[in-house]
Scaffold this active site. Structure first.
Site, PDB file in Angstrom:
ATOM      1  CE  LYS A 169      -2.221  -9.052   0.914  1.00  8.07           C
ATOM      2  NZ  LYS A 169      -3.681  -8.277   1.288  1.00  8.07           N
ATOM      3  CG  ASP A 199      -3.665  -5.525   3.675  1.00  4.16           C
ATOM      4  OD1 ASP A 199      -4.161  -5.252   4.578  1.00  4.16           O
ATOM      5  OD2 ASP A 199      -4.036  -6.104   2.384  1.00  4.16           O
ATOM      6  CD  GLU A 224      -4.668  -2.537   2.348  1.00  2.54           C
ATOM      7  OE1 GLU A 224      -5.477  -3.071   1.537  1.00  2.54           O
ATOM      8  OE2 GLU A 224      -3.381  -2.306   1.778  1.00  2.54           O
ATOM      9  CG  ASP A 247      -9.293  -3.788   1.464  1.00  2.00           C
ATOM     10  OD1 ASP A 247     -10.493  -4.143   0.915  1.00  2.00           O
ATOM     11  OD2 ASP A 247      -8.462  -5.005   1.098  1.00  2.00           O
ATOM     12  CE  LYS A 271      -9.619  -5.068  -2.048  1.00  2.00           C
ATOM     13  NZ  LYS A 271      -9.288  -6.127  -1.357  1.00  2.00           N
TER      14      LYS A 271
END
Length: 374
Positions: A169, A199, A224, A247, A271
């Site tokens: 992250k 990400d 990401e 994402d 997702k």
């Protein structure tokens, strides 16, 4: 005439279960994930067969919120109660026509309908989706955005436990140089081989993401979702030359097609709650197979029901197309089903048994927040 018994939905019961992360997740733009409400739905029938669904929206993250689920279920009750749940698509389409949008609500219903259909047929959901193609799947381990040295230590422990894919992250302190250090130290800690990707959860500017990417492009790193638009992500990919995983901006077939055209979808997170459940996730999966994009098949957050649903989609997917999956339930407590699958040496298997193969513990669920009957 068919001897197959007719099924009719007789009840809808919804619970709110607070899930607490084992450690607080710090993300870009001040977002955190500590204790989050997961909404658990049970759909009952007149044949004493029930299906379970789960959706767990992270606050301030995507256009969804846990308190929106109960009123939406009430709105959809006229469609669901008395309806035939077997086969999923017919009644799911009626739900989408009755309540436009709200894919996170459609997701919890769709998952429960697939669970119910699998149980009625005596088959695992992955069999209904086309058959099991993998025994188990690689996991990624997500590391909260803290000091670079601490993140490297967590990565070291994760790899020692069998993990081969690490999500780092970024952006919690709005310091692009610290993000460079995070990626460099984690990459150094895990050595060559394991997948490492940074990400931002849409929280970086095009400039900062480009600076970070250029500073680490001598390393085996993937980026990401640095920015909030596909166009910005495509620009970062072009400027850095690093592969890109999408994402948040990948949420329907149109966004997948646009990302492919822009050339920024080397990998993508599919997702459940973004797409509206197993039914639409399967269609998105098939489109990504056509495009040749690697997939992470998961959900935004949740516990054992959401994890199981994603694992069934993954099980019916060609293994060469899967980048990874996520054991969401491994990051939170309490577990909804203590007997559900857990990570083993960096991998996880789908549940066995008909339907999703998970059964929530009533003691964990507590009192329902909504109960409707035909």
């Amino acid at each position: 005439m068919s001897n197959y018994p007719a099924y009719k939905i007789t009840g809808l019961t919804l619970w709110k279960v607070p899930l607490t992360s084992h450690e607080t997740y710090y993300m870009a733009e001040g977002k955190t994930c500590a204790t989050v409400d997961s909404m658990v739905l049970r759909i009952d029938t007149d044949q004493d067969v029930s299906g379970w669904g789960e959706v767990c929206p992270i606050p301030h993250y995507l256009p969804s919120y846990a308190r929106g689920v109960a009123p939406a279920i009430e709105e959809l009750a006229p469609v669901l109660l008395g309806g035939d749940p077997i086969g999923v698509d017919a009644i799911a389409r009626k739900c989408r026509s009755w309540l436009l949008g709200h894919p996170y609500v459609q997701s919890v219903i769709d998952i429960a309908l697939w669970d119910l259909t699998g149980k009625a047929c005596g088959l695992p959901v992955y069999t209904l989706l086309g058959g099991r193609q993998s025994a188990d799947f690689p996991l990624y381990h997500s590391i909260t955005c803290i000091a670079p040295e601490d993140m490297a230590a967590i990565a070291t422990d994760a790899v020692a436990g069998g993990m081969r894919q690490i999500q780092v992250k970024l952006g919690a302190d709005a310091n692009w140089e610290a993000d460079v250090a995070r990626l460099r130290l984690v990459r150094e800690a895990v050595g060559p081989g394991p997948v490492v990707y940074g990400d931002w959860n849409c929280g970086a500017s095009r400039l900062d993401a480009t600076r970070v990417g250029r500073a680490v492009r001598d390393l085996d790193i993937m980026l990401e979702q640095p920015c909030a638009t596909l166009e910005e992500c495509a620009a970062v990919r072009s400027a850095t030359g690093l592969p890109m995983k999408l994402d948040e901006t990948a949420h329907d077939t149109a966004s997948l097609m646009k990302a492919y055209e822009l050339g920024c979808m080397d990998a993508v997170a599919l997702k459940l709650s973004k797409f509206g459940g197993i039914s639409d996730l399967r269609r998105a999966r098939d489109l990504c197979l056509h495009f040749g994009a690697k997939m992470c098949i998961e959900d935004t957050w949740g516990s054992d029901i959401a994890t199981a649903a994603a694992l069934h989609v993954a099980a019916s997917t060609p293994p060469q197309a899967i980048l990874n999956v996520c054991d969401l339930s491994g990051y939170v407590y309490p577990r909804l089903d203590p007997d559900a699958p857990v990570r083993t040496n960096g991998r996880i298997r789908p549940p066995e048994g008909p339907g999703l193969g998970v059964a929530p513990d009533p003691n964990v669920l507590g009192e329902p927040v909504l109960s409707l009957a035909a």
